[in-house]
Design an enzyme around this catalytic site. Sequence first.
Site, PDB file in Angstrom:
ATOM      1  NE  ARG A  66       5.362  -8.880   1.961  1.00  0.00           N
ATOM      2  CZ  ARG A  66       5.617  -7.568   2.626  1.00  0.00           C
ATOM      3  NH1 ARG A  66       4.964  -7.339   3.588  1.00  0.00           N
ATOM      4  NH2 ARG A  66       6.814  -7.012   1.965  1.00  0.00           N
ATOM      5  N   GLY A 112       0.881  -1.312  -0.082  1.00  0.00           N
ATOM      6  CA  GLY A 112      -0.138   0.107   0.139  1.00  0.00           C
ATOM      7  C   GLY A 112       0.777   1.198  -0.010  1.00  0.00           C
ATOM      8  N   GLY A 163      -0.633   6.128   0.831  1.00  0.00           N
ATOM      9  CA  GLY A 163       0.651   5.679   0.192  1.00  0.00           C
ATOM     10  C   GLY A 163       1.811   6.418   0.772  1.00  0.00           C
ATOM     11  CE  LYS A 210       6.759   0.696   5.239  1.00  0.00           C
ATOM     12  NZ  LYS A 210       6.767  -0.535   6.263  1.00  0.00           N
ATOM     13  NE  ARG A 270      10.423  -2.051   3.006  1.00  0.00           N
ATOM     14  CZ  ARG A 270       9.207  -2.639   3.325  1.00  0.00           C
ATOM     15  NH1 ARG A 270       9.214  -2.687   4.798  1.00  0.00           N
ATOM     16  NH2 ARG A 270       8.436  -3.380   2.529  1.00  0.00           N
ATOM     17  CG  ASP A 296       0.260  -8.900   6.313  1.00  0.00           C
ATOM     18  OD1 ASP A 296      -0.613  -9.568   7.094  1.00  0.00           O
ATOM     19  OD2 ASP A 296       0.545  -7.673   6.315  1.00  0.00           O
TER      20      ASP A 296
END
Length: 673
Positions: free
Chosen positions: A239, A144, A175, A162, A232, A323
Amino acid sequence: MAYLAHRLGPSRIVLPGVSVIRLLGSVGMDDMGLSMSRSPLERLDFDNVALRKLPLDSSEEPGVRQVKGACFSRVKPQPLTKPRFVAVSHEALALLGLSGEEVMNDPLGPEYLSGSKLLPGSEPAAHCYCGHQFGQFAGQLGDGAACYLGEVKVGRWEIQVKGAGLTPYSRQADGRKVLRSSIREFLCSEVMYFLGVPTTRAGSVVTSDSRVIRDVYYSGHPRHERCSVVLRIAPTFLRFGSFEIFKETDEHTGRRGPSYGRDEIRGQMMDYVIEMFYPEIQQNYPDRVERNVAFFREVMLRTARLVAQWQCVGFCHGVLNTDNMSILGLTLDYGPYGFMDRFDPDFICNASDNSGRYSYQAQPAICRWNLVKLAEALAPELPPDRAEAVMDEYLDLYNGFYLENMRKKLGLLNQDEPEDEILITELLQTMHNTGADFTNTFRSLSQISCPNAGESEEEEDVRKAADLLLEQCANLEELKAANKPTMDPRELAMLLSMAQSNPALFQMISDRTTIARQLDRLSKLKDLMETSQEELKIKQAEEWSRWITRYRKRLARELEGQCDVQAVQEERVRVMDSTNPRVILRNYIAQNAIEAAENGDFSEVQRVLKVLEKPFSSQPGLELPAWVGGGEATEQGERDEGEEQQQASTSTARTPVPYDSKPPAWANEICVT
């Protein structure tokens, strides 16, 4: 999201004036000259295998939507206004073949590493996944706020930004991420690596003049905050929930995965993951079923090892939904995490976790529960009976990893004795009873001497050791505060009555474990109310003396049959001091850095990172926060809009404490949700 429940007054922060100069190579007509003149980030070489091997969403329609039959959707990161670096991790950027210094000095660096400008060769995309959140299937979730940029060939690393804006998976959010959450994720990603815990990495954190509205205190008083972005880094961010997009309709929530019925994609995903990230399994198991079983067993083993490492450094993840569990056994998605201060097996780092589902002591069992959900998501590629047999190994593997780590923390290196588990349990119980600091107590154990043969000063040595550990114990008022029930007495009385009169309704709105925890707190609080500080200290000393006596007897057995006793003792201290960290990322340390950064001073973020890069060592000159002795903030405009002067950062007004000390009293006001 972290914040202080009560702000104390205005801050005094020095805003450093830093000029940024781009260092350009000489421009020539040959290829090397052209290459040298480019931004170091523009020289990154991408090979975006995931987007070639896994199905892409055919639609590029903007806005939030259900994405069927695809693992990724192409997205367009939304640029920030005046992006600028808060900090970079030189070690993490080196994974990509980059120099942190060059990246910091590159005027295009903040734009590239915030998604404001696209890196040549990158292909922005968002990943589709589902998840069980707090035990309930939530349906489609997905990236998201995170945005896949691509896979860098050097070392084969996937990089993400991110906080780069809306994706099809943003749901009701925007977002974006703010400075608070971005600094927390950046710092913890790196400290976990330096603690030796498997983790995703963070290369940089960028902030900007773009703003979003956040209600920091959930009090109905929202304010504007700066949009910020974390870079990241991981081999992959796939996942457990990545495989839940095929889930049939859930009997409890009525939701199902967006790609239900597309079993061929599940097989495609398993092939990709095993071939790319478990090549030895792909090579050693020609039979598909056996390969898949070996893959699941390896994921289970890595997960068991990971959670054992969390427990041994006092780390609590906070939102262990499916998740948020890496398919590679890495610590993933740093949200409302926390390192334990005072040892409490019921420690809950996420203030939103009212039931304690993700408490410290629940983590090993929750990870097992999540593995069971992964096994269900992999069926029929993974036969259920074979998955069940693998899961039967989990508890023994976890206990083995945990005891191995704990023996190192206690310096028990030469012999494995069955009684060691009891010694460890008694240590944790003593820490709990006395309110001892988890990190500092373990760090202090290497200072407890081994008894020598014929030693006549046993009682004096035990007393000295007890005095050492008593320094890490809570006082009477701290224990009273720690044992105060979190539930209103009237609510507790109502639930107790309901448990007797209407058990079915009680089960719907509460559970016996929660009530038992509240009653235990009440009982302890009652005892403490009838105790004086002097009586408490005597009791704490007696408890520690009993445990230390048993511990020293166990250390003596480590020396039996050893020729060079001095060498054995020195090795014990070395191993313990390289296993028990001197400093961790406590919430108050992160909060000081956040408050300084929100006032435009990024030096404390950079300083904390430098301290945490060597968590087992003493670093002269880096004992205290950078703001100690600071002066006036020179630019009030750097404050976040809407933040009242009386509510501003107060880090400079607080009594400074060293990074390796127990947390100050004001740290109890920090709330992470």
